[in-house]
Scaffold this active site. Sequence first.
Site, mmCIF file in Angstrom:
data_model
loop_
_atom_site.group_PDB
_atom_site.id
_atom_site.type_symbol
_atom_site.label_atom_id
_atom_site.label_comp_id
_atom_site.label_asym_id
_atom_site.label_seq_id
_atom_site.Cartn_x
_atom_site.Cartn_y
_atom_site.Cartn_z
ATOM 1 N N ARG A 1 -42.871 10.219 21.035
ATOM 2 C CA ARG A 1 -44.283 10.589 21.042
ATOM 3 C C ARG A 1 -45.054 10.032 22.240
ATOM 4 N NH1 ARG A 1 -47.690 6.726 18.445
ATOM 5 N NH2 ARG A 1 -46.624 5.164 17.172
ATOM 6 N N LYS B 1 -42.087 5.199 21.141
ATOM 7 C CA LYS B 1 -43.361 5.329 21.861
ATOM 8 C C LYS B 1 -43.518 4.164 22.831
ATOM 9 C CE LYS B 1 -46.962 3.393 20.844
ATOM 10 N NZ LYS B 1 -47.724 2.110 21.175
ATOM 11 N N HIS C 1 -29.980 5.952 14.302
ATOM 12 C CA HIS C 1 -30.295 6.273 12.910
ATOM 13 C C HIS C 1 -31.585 5.584 12.455
ATOM 14 C CE1 HIS C 1 -26.027 7.399 12.860
ATOM 15 N NE2 HIS C 1 -25.799 6.195 13.361
ATOM 16 N N TYR D 1 -37.257 2.339 14.632
ATOM 17 C CA TYR D 1 -38.578 2.403 15.254
ATOM 18 C C TYR D 1 -38.545 1.554 16.511
ATOM 19 C CZ TYR D 1 -43.462 1.857 16.400
ATOM 20 O OH TYR D 1 -44.649 1.862 17.082
ATOM 21 N N ALA E 1 -28.447 1.230 11.988
ATOM 22 C CA ALA E 1 -29.330 2.075 11.183
ATOM 23 C C ALA E 1 -30.436 1.256 10.546
ATOM 24 C CB ALA E 1 -28.519 2.782 10.099
ATOM 25 N N ASN F 1 -44.290 -4.003 16.600
ATOM 26 C CA ASN F 1 -45.047 -4.194 17.834
ATOM 27 C C ASN F 1 -46.483 -4.670 17.637
ATOM 28 O OD1 ASN F 1 -45.991 -1.830 16.704
ATOM 29 N ND2 ASN F 1 -46.102 -0.715 18.634
#
Length: 228
Positions: A92, A110, A122, A125, A139, A145
């Site tokens: 994104r 991101k 898998h 984030y 996974a 963050n």
Amino acid sequence: MNKVSDYFDISDFPFKELFGDVEAVWDVLGRIGPFLEAWGRFDILGDVSPHAWLQGSRIAVGKGTVVEPGALIKGTVLIGENCEIRQGAYIRGNAIIGNNCVVGHTTEVKNAVFLNGAKAGHFAYIGDSILGNGVNLGAGTKLANFKVDTGDRCVCVALKDHRCQTGLRKMGAVLGDGCELGCNCVTMPGAIVGRNTLVYPNATLRGFTPHDSVVKLRQDQDIAPRVL
């Protein structure tokens, strides 16, 4: 222990100019947006499924890269050669991905950098983070963050002998070349992990982890007979 060269070999990275003249390795995170704004060429050279979603014209996909059906890429993104962007991946914006990388199913990215061969295969984030060459995330790995208890204060990095103010309100993790994190690992904001470190599944990392370490998580278990 806060220089780019302490953690990464960028000699073969196709976008190595991103790292030029930075003082601390985390300073790279603040340069991603301006670097992408100045990037002048966005070609789709790989195999992008007609059932993938690419929103906007500032997306580059290198030769040999496959973007599978159901992947969503938006914002400004550079993807190198021979990568896999798998079904359900969500990139994104403000992402720079090198060659031979994997962004897997339900993995969200991101404001992050993947050096060559970095893989998050898998449901991971990766926010405001840098993955070194050959890093592999098991996974369910989450690179947190944002500290929920600090308000608007910037993330502070705790190195082995001192603390450094990053000037970043959001910072995930810096994972040096060759790191491997087991399934369901979590890194706290501002985590710095040295090269070639192996982390056992379910571990939570914070602060600084030295190069060539093994981080083990031991759990006490009580196993009782099952009564039916």
